[in-house]
Design a protein around this motif. Sequence first.
Motif, PDB file in Angstrom:
ATOM      1  N   ASP A 184     -20.341 -20.459 -75.202  1.00  0.00           N
ATOM      2  CA  ASP A 184     -18.933 -20.585 -74.810  1.00  0.00           C
ATOM      3  C   ASP A 184     -18.651 -19.712 -73.590  1.00  0.00           C
ATOM      4  O   ASP A 184     -17.914 -20.083 -72.691  1.00  0.00           O
ATOM      5  CB  ASP A 184     -18.016 -20.142 -75.961  1.00  0.00           C
ATOM      6  CG  ASP A 184     -18.172 -21.047 -77.159  1.00  0.00           C
ATOM      7  OD1 ASP A 184     -18.658 -22.174 -76.980  1.00  0.00           O
ATOM      8  OD2 ASP A 184     -17.814 -20.616 -78.281  1.00  0.00           O
ATOM      9  N   SER A 185     -19.234 -18.519 -73.592  1.00  0.00           N
ATOM     10  CA  SER A 185     -19.056 -17.642 -72.441  1.00  0.00           C
ATOM     11  C   SER A 185     -20.230 -16.677 -72.378  1.00  0.00           C
ATOM     12  O   SER A 185     -21.026 -16.591 -73.315  1.00  0.00           O
ATOM     13  CB  SER A 185     -17.745 -16.863 -72.571  1.00  0.00           C
ATOM     14  OG  SER A 185     -17.820 -16.021 -73.706  1.00  0.00           O
ATOM     15  N   GLY A 186     -20.334 -15.957 -71.279  1.00  0.00           N
ATOM     16  CA  GLY A 186     -21.442 -15.034 -71.108  1.00  0.00           C
ATOM     17  C   GLY A 186     -22.417 -15.545 -70.086  1.00  0.00           C
ATOM     18  O   GLY A 186     -22.276 -16.658 -69.575  1.00  0.00           O
ATOM     19  N   ALA A 187     -23.404 -14.727 -69.775  1.00  0.00           N
ATOM     20  CA  ALA A 187     -24.324 -15.092 -68.711  1.00  0.00           C
ATOM     21  C   ALA A 187     -25.763 -14.904 -69.151  1.00  0.00           C
ATOM     22  O   ALA A 187     -26.072 -14.061 -69.991  1.00  0.00           O
ATOM     23  CB  ALA A 187     -24.052 -14.226 -67.480  1.00  0.00           C
ATOM     24  N   ILE A 188     -26.633 -15.710 -68.586  1.00  0.00           N
ATOM     25  CA  ILE A 188     -28.066 -15.577 -68.795  1.00  0.00           C
ATOM     26  C   ILE A 188     -28.693 -15.334 -67.423  1.00  0.00           C
ATOM     27  O   ILE A 188     -28.395 -16.045 -66.472  1.00  0.00           O
ATOM     28  CB  ILE A 188     -28.662 -16.846 -69.422  1.00  0.00           C
ATOM     29  CG1 ILE A 188     -27.982 -17.143 -70.782  1.00  0.00           C
ATOM     30  CG2 ILE A 188     -30.168 -16.699 -69.589  1.00  0.00           C
ATOM     31  CD1 ILE A 188     -28.327 -18.491 -71.343  1.00  0.00           C
ATOM     32  N   LEU A 189     -29.515 -14.298 -67.328  1.00  0.00           N
ATOM     33  CA  LEU A 189     -30.163 -13.987 -66.060  1.00  0.00           C
ATOM     34  C   LEU A 189     -31.665 -14.020 -66.223  1.00  0.00           C
ATOM     35  O   LEU A 189     -32.203 -13.577 -67.246  1.00  0.00           O
ATOM     36  CB  LEU A 189     -29.760 -12.600 -65.561  1.00  0.00           C
ATOM     37  CG  LEU A 189     -28.298 -12.376 -65.167  1.00  0.00           C
ATOM     38  CD1 LEU A 189     -27.446 -12.098 -66.386  1.00  0.00           C
ATOM     39  CD2 LEU A 189     -28.208 -11.253 -64.148  1.00  0.00           C
ATOM     40  N   MET A 190     -32.328 -14.549 -65.218  1.00  0.00           N
ATOM     41  CA  MET A 190     -33.787 -14.473 -65.211  1.00  0.00           C
ATOM     42  C   MET A 190     -34.196 -13.766 -63.921  1.00  0.00           C
ATOM     43  O   MET A 190     -33.769 -14.163 -62.831  1.00  0.00           O
ATOM     44  CB  MET A 190     -34.419 -15.862 -65.277  1.00  0.00           C
ATOM     45  CG  MET A 190     -34.247 -16.476 -66.656  1.00  0.00           C
ATOM     46  SD  MET A 190     -35.269 -17.921 -66.903  1.00  0.00           S
ATOM     47  CE  MET A 190     -36.844 -17.193 -67.312  1.00  0.00           C
ATOM     48  N   ASN A 191     -34.971 -12.732 -64.055  1.00  0.00           N
ATOM     49  CA  ASN A 191     -35.365 -11.898 -62.914  1.00  0.00           C
ATOM     50  C   ASN A 191     -34.156 -11.479 -62.101  1.00  0.00           C
ATOM     51  O   ASN A 191     -34.163 -11.506 -60.881  1.00  0.00           O
ATOM     52  CB  ASN A 191     -36.352 -12.649 -62.017  1.00  0.00           C
ATOM     53  CG  ASN A 191     -37.645 -12.909 -62.750  1.00  0.00           C
ATOM     54  OD1 ASN A 191     -38.147 -12.033 -63.461  1.00  0.00           O
ATOM     55  ND2 ASN A 191     -38.168 -14.110 -62.611  1.00  0.00           N
ATOM     56  N   GLY A 192     -33.059 -11.190 -62.785  1.00  0.00           N
ATOM     57  CA  GLY A 192     -31.878 -10.685 -62.119  1.00  0.00           C
ATOM     58  C   GLY A 192     -30.940 -11.737 -61.565  1.00  0.00           C
ATOM     59  O   GLY A 192     -29.832 -11.415 -61.160  1.00  0.00           O
ATOM     60  N   ALA A 193     -31.361 -12.993 -61.564  1.00  0.00           N
ATOM     61  CA  ALA A 193     -30.493 -14.033 -61.016  1.00  0.00           C
ATOM     62  C   ALA A 193     -29.888 -14.846 -62.161  1.00  0.00           C
ATOM     63  O   ALA A 193     -30.582 -15.188 -63.112  1.00  0.00           O
ATOM     64  CB  ALA A 193     -31.287 -14.950 -60.094  1.00  0.00           C
ATOM     65  N   GLU A 194     -28.593 -15.122 -62.025  1.00  0.00           N
ATOM     66  CA  GLU A 194     -27.942 -15.866 -63.097  1.00  0.00           C
ATOM     67  C   GLU A 194     -28.433 -17.316 -63.112  1.00  0.00           C
ATOM     68  O   GLU A 194     -28.570 -17.943 -62.065  1.00  0.00           O
ATOM     69  CB  GLU A 194     -26.424 -15.832 -62.914  1.00  0.00           C
ATOM     70  CG  GLU A 194     -25.707 -16.460 -64.093  1.00  0.00           C
ATOM     71  CD  GLU A 194     -24.231 -16.079 -64.152  1.00  0.00           C
ATOM     72  OE1 GLU A 194     -23.835 -15.115 -63.477  1.00  0.00           O
ATOM     73  OE2 GLU A 194     -23.499 -16.752 -64.878  1.00  0.00           O
TER      74      GLU A 194
END
Lengths: 500, 320, 332, 332
Positions: free
Chosen positions: A58-68
Amino acid sequence: MSAPLLEVRKLSKSFPGVRALKGVSIALQPAEVLAVIGENGAGKSTLMKILAGVQRPDSGAILMNGAEVEIRSVHDALARGIALIHQELNLADNLDVASNIFLGREPLRGGLVDTKRIRREARKFLDAVGLDVDPATLVGTLPIGCQQLVEIAKALSVNARVLIMDEPTSSLSAGEAEKLFKVIHDLRSSGVSVIYISHRLGEVKKLADRVTVLRDGENAGDLAREEISHNGMVKLMVGRDISQFYPHEPHTPGQIVLEVAGIRTPAHPGHALSFTLCAGEIVGVAGLVGAGRTEMLETLFGVTPALGGTMLVAGKEIAPRSPLEAIGVGLALVPEDRKRQGVILEMTVRDNVSLASLRKDQRAGFRNGRRERELSAEMIGSLRIKTPHDRQIVQFLSGGNQQKVVLGKWLALRPRVLFLDEPTRGIDVGAKQEIYRLMEELAREGVAILFVSSEMEEILGMSDRALVMHEGRITGELARAGLSDEAVMRLATAGEKVAA
Amino acid sequence: KPSAPSGSGSSGKKKVAFVTNGVASFWTIASAGVKAAGEKFGVDAQTLMPAEGIVGQKRMIEDLLTRGIDGIAVSPIDPANQTGLLNEAAKRTKLVTHDSDAPDSARLIYIGMDNYKAGRLCGDLVREAMPKGGSVMIFIGRLEQDNAKRRRQGTIDAILGRPENPANFDPPGTVLEGNGFKILGTLTDEFNFAKGKANVEDTLAKHPDVNCMVGLFAYNPPLMLEVLQQAGKLGQVKMIAFDEDDATLAGIQKGTVHGTVVQNPYMYGFKSVEVLAELAKGNNAVIPANKFIDIPARQIRKDNVDEFWADLKAKTGSGK
Amino acid sequence: MKKILGITALLALVCIITAILSEGFLSGYNIENLARRTALLGIISIGVAFVIITGGIDLSVGSVVCLVGCGLPWLLTKQNWSMPAALAAVALVSVGIGIFHGVIITKLRIAPFVVTLCGLMMYRGIARGFTQDQTVGFGGEFTGLRTLATGQISIPFVDGFTLPAPCVFLLVAALLAAIFLNRTIWGRYMLALGRNEEAARYSGINTDRMVIVAYVICSALSGLGGMLYVLDSNTAQPVDFGNFYELYAIAAAVLGGCSLRGGEGTIVGILVGAALIMVLRNMIMLTTNYTNIEFAIIGAVLLIGVIADELVKRYAMRRRAARALLAETKPS
Amino acid sequence: MKKILGITALLALVCIITAILSEGFLSGYNIENLARRTALLGIISIGVAFVIITGGIDLSVGSVVCLVGCGLPWLLTKQNWSMPAALAAVALVSVGIGIFHGVIITKLRIAPFVVTLCGLMMYRGIARGFTQDQTVGFGGEFTGLRTLATGQISIPFVDGFTLPAPCVFLLVAALLAAIFLNRTIWGRYMLALGRNEEAARYSGINTDRMVIVAYVICSALSGLGGMLYVLDSNTAQPVDFGNFYELYAIAAAVLGGCSLRGGEGTIVGILVGAALIMVLRNMIMLTTNYTNIEFAIIGAVLLIGVIADELVKRYAMRRRAARALLAETKPS
Ligand SMILES: Nc1ncnc2c1ncn2[C@@H]1O[C@H](COP(=O)(O)OP(=O)(O)OP(=O)(O)O)[C@@H](O)[C@H]1O
Ligand SMILES: Nc1ncnc2c1ncn2[C@@H]1O[C@H](COP(=O)(O)OP(=O)(O)OP(=O)(O)O)[C@@H](O)[C@H]1O
Ligand SMILES: [Mg+2]
Ligand SMILES: [Mg+2]
């Protein structure tokens, strides 16, 4: 320190009526085994499904190697190198092993599926998990444990950078689990990061570089490698100490209530099973996956009638050909697969608890509504089932509470003999302890308990006596005094070398 | 009983078949004629009723040809479009049409009547029953087959006093007025009896003052009688029928049905088999120059119903 | 009974519209007709609902209607059986068919769809065989027996409307069915096994027997329906008597809230579903001259009904979730 | 292909018996007829098989056959459309129906049985509406187009038998279907999701899209079938054109080894199943005078077929178990 390989920030997710995740954050470093633990319903699987693209947050962020990044579908996740082994088995049993491993990622040749290549490559991954079956075997013909290994091989074949395992060992026993641990070590050495979910804290201690604990959809704390201890994890999970995890006290067995002599199960008709069970006694049944323990219980309970032999309950010979007949003489079975055989998910707590007692409490074929209400109230009270009211749909309860509903259904019948098949499978520590406490209470009241478990600690902790099975045979019986890790393993493998 | 005929000649008898356009009690009477003629002229005569419309009829004819049949009499469901099939059959065996003609095909002869004319007879009965005019509702099984279409059109044209024009077709949903009559519509039921009955009931609900009902398929009048009786309107609403169902004839005797137009299905069957038997023997003289054997329709009223019914019972052997 | 609110509202709407467009609609005569037709369809729909509730399907309903509908007059008028013997025979055949289906489905584990599809073909074929494809009927006889379907029961203090006899059958059947389903242990067993047969079996329920009972109820009510249909119409033609009735019956059950996944259904809902189908047909007849698109309209209404139902459910769920969320975030 | 051994043996048996009882059976003319009928049924059966393989059901096949079968001549002869336009229109409608079904089933999660049941009612109703319940046909025109169904292709070195044109369509359709199902990824995906939709979804497969594709294949082949049927018969009656064809098609697929549980089925099996149904009907016509029990016989054979299949499977399993027992008890 560089940016973590995978990072989750303030992730939230709601289902109708439930907030599964309320702003959870985790971080995963390269070449790290991160254990995520928590009580049933803490939101572990939900979080992982979001990472694997099965569900959207619903909300929030996922980052891989610092990039969203945004993970819109399973396909997306796989493309980014995230693979998930689901909590429940997810294989198409009408296809062969190789096809399942490459399902969704089939190599093509001239536009058509390259079957030869699939089979060849599948072999590699099967070897890696130590499964010695022909890649052309239909998955449906394999026992559950092997299917779980196929599932793991499938995840390996993705060549993921992040491999998530949601309770991979819940249907594995010591031998297979050891193999899996070795695979995880190898993966880590080759730079893959693993998120590992389990209710078996022993495993966690053994494997994890770091532990993240979730509670009620929120972060409850992290433990670094050197801080990982059983009590430390339990405290973060349930918010209090659980001292004396196995409440076992030796019982003095009463009269023999169940006597099994030469029973043969349809799955292993070659072996005759014999043992006795006394009132007030807790007997564990140990063995590797596929040892035939479930089959034995199902045969005793009349689900798959015996092919021969005799069975005495309180001195009376019976040969149950259906659960109905078994119930009639005071047997009860809490089955292995809770969702399929234990509860009726769409019905209410009250209806589930009263289901087996309807016949007993009927008035000329009519249901006794008042008795049903009394019964469910009694069970909710005595088993401490966490539910807003007895009209709650069972589906919305946590796994542990569902298990208690199943127990309640049988306790309402006041059985003489209680069979429990993996009673704590997929259940968190708190609920586990309550179930152990219940077993103790029942034994004290004189109920004879026979319980199957693949968890060594549980067998050692709870049994007055243990039977060990191997490939359909009872290879030995161990009194409490002689119960030890090594003794059980020796009998469970019937002298074969334990893969480690 | 002929149990397993395998091609012509095994039993020595010639084989002929009488293929209908569907399954109905009307054809049961025809099959009595088929049987009688088969015995009289020494041929194996079989009645076949396709239950599945055009596709089923085609399959039946093809399989009859495979069996090696010496002659087929068929009532084509859609003559204009079945010419190909009929010509194919005519190539392989003696083919005649009955009940419904296919003039453009290579059939040898048509045995039957003109449905349009029979319809006009029916329309005349309506005018006779209601000299002062009134409102009329028409009930029919289906409107798709050629004979049904023509029969209905004849009825309508006669009621409205129009000149003969068989090619005309009034859409079933339109209200037609003229000659002091008002035709409220035509309702079909696709042979579903429950619906056929509901059609009559709903008509009474929608038009409580309807004066006359016409049932153009054999089973319609009995269903209409059923409804009128339950509604207590027997005799109040004039009834004109078609064909010779027992209930219809009983109604005429009692006066609850004004009259009916009967074809002669028995003779359709009998004549068809007779012609096919003669043709099979090589006697082509049975075919008249106009390639038409007329089996005219008749009007049955209270005055001639007893005689007609007795004759019918004698022919079909249902008198017992 | 939230589940059937939508369909009941739809029924009311269709009734109101028809009443406005056609004077005849509210006449006692029309209502009697509607009541009788609804009763006939309702009886077979209740039967099929039991099968659907246990998670099965019965496609043979229409053919059983045909077999009994043709068999009864055939036995009485062509074979000259006595009335009790003929009635007993059709009752036995109906029940026998149910047992046959149930046993094959439970013991041989063949899909209900396949078993009853074969039944659909066989029973009509048998009826066509023994009647030699001829229309059978009661002629002017058996008026006493026919009262079961054509009788009218006058209701005290109500003028201009008498209750058609089949409605009595329907009411009795519906009442018994509702009590059976909701108040007896067998009813609960059926609901349970419709949801999860394995768990039901593990709980000591003789699931095979329950499934067989459901098919027997279905066939028995189909047989009763077939008898009433033929007593009402007085005549039956084996080729198409009862054709497609299984589909109407299933449609009525589904409209009335039965889920084909099993374990769900209310008797009242089924009656509303059956009434809706019958009122729709009546509406088309009374207000238009185009009866040939009747099916198109019923199909469309059924589809719109289930879609609307689904969307409303989703909306309600989302609202509930939002409310729960609000309650949680608000400081208590 | 062990699964279709039984049914193939049954087909062979029926053929042999019929050949013995009737000389005409093996004539070129009869075999041509059988080939053509099998081809027509086979085409729609393959379509329905795709839906069954994905675990769904399509009850609207017969009505799509009707819609296209009536629509094509109606457009050509009544509306005077050009042939390409009319063909494009029926093709579009067929595909559109498939998309419509698929989208409702996957996005709104309404049971396929219900959606396609509504389709069954609607499409026939629509056909009856626009034709005004009138029979439509090609008259003597469009002979070129009709060759698609009535054409005969002579086979080199074979005398007395020419291959009916629909067989070419069938062979092409079957070949493409077999390759699609077994050798392409989409076919794989359908098999996988038919058995375990979640597993397929979790493997990154767009299951919704696959389901929609299956319904589109089904409707498209139904439309093709409808076109060939009407080109063959030259005329169509909207009331009963294609009636019950969905049931034959499903029966053929089931006889041919498709399981209604999904995930199983072979194209060859379906062809054998379709041929069996057609040969049975042919047998009854050629060797008896009782065509009205045809259905009873087909139903009975279908039922006996699936029961025998089940019993053989059980027997094999028991034998395997016994052998395993022997191996286990023998000292190694
Ligand atoms: N699809 C869904 N619909 C509704 N509620 C759901 C759904 N999936 C999960 N939930 C709810 O969300 C919460 C978190 O569930 P989740 O499966 O993530 O827990 P978990 O930590 O994996 O538990 P376990 O240890 O039992 O596997 C629970 O209350 C669960 O009932
Ligand atoms: N449905 C089945 N068909 C055939 N064989 C089966 C089936 N289920 C289990 N088996 C076989 O029976 C044996 C016993 O399986 P079972 O599940 O009873 O083992 P278990 O000891 O209970 O293992 P688990 O730890 O998974 O519960 C296995 O070797 C398996 O191959
Ligand atoms: Mg979980
Ligand atoms: Mg087990």
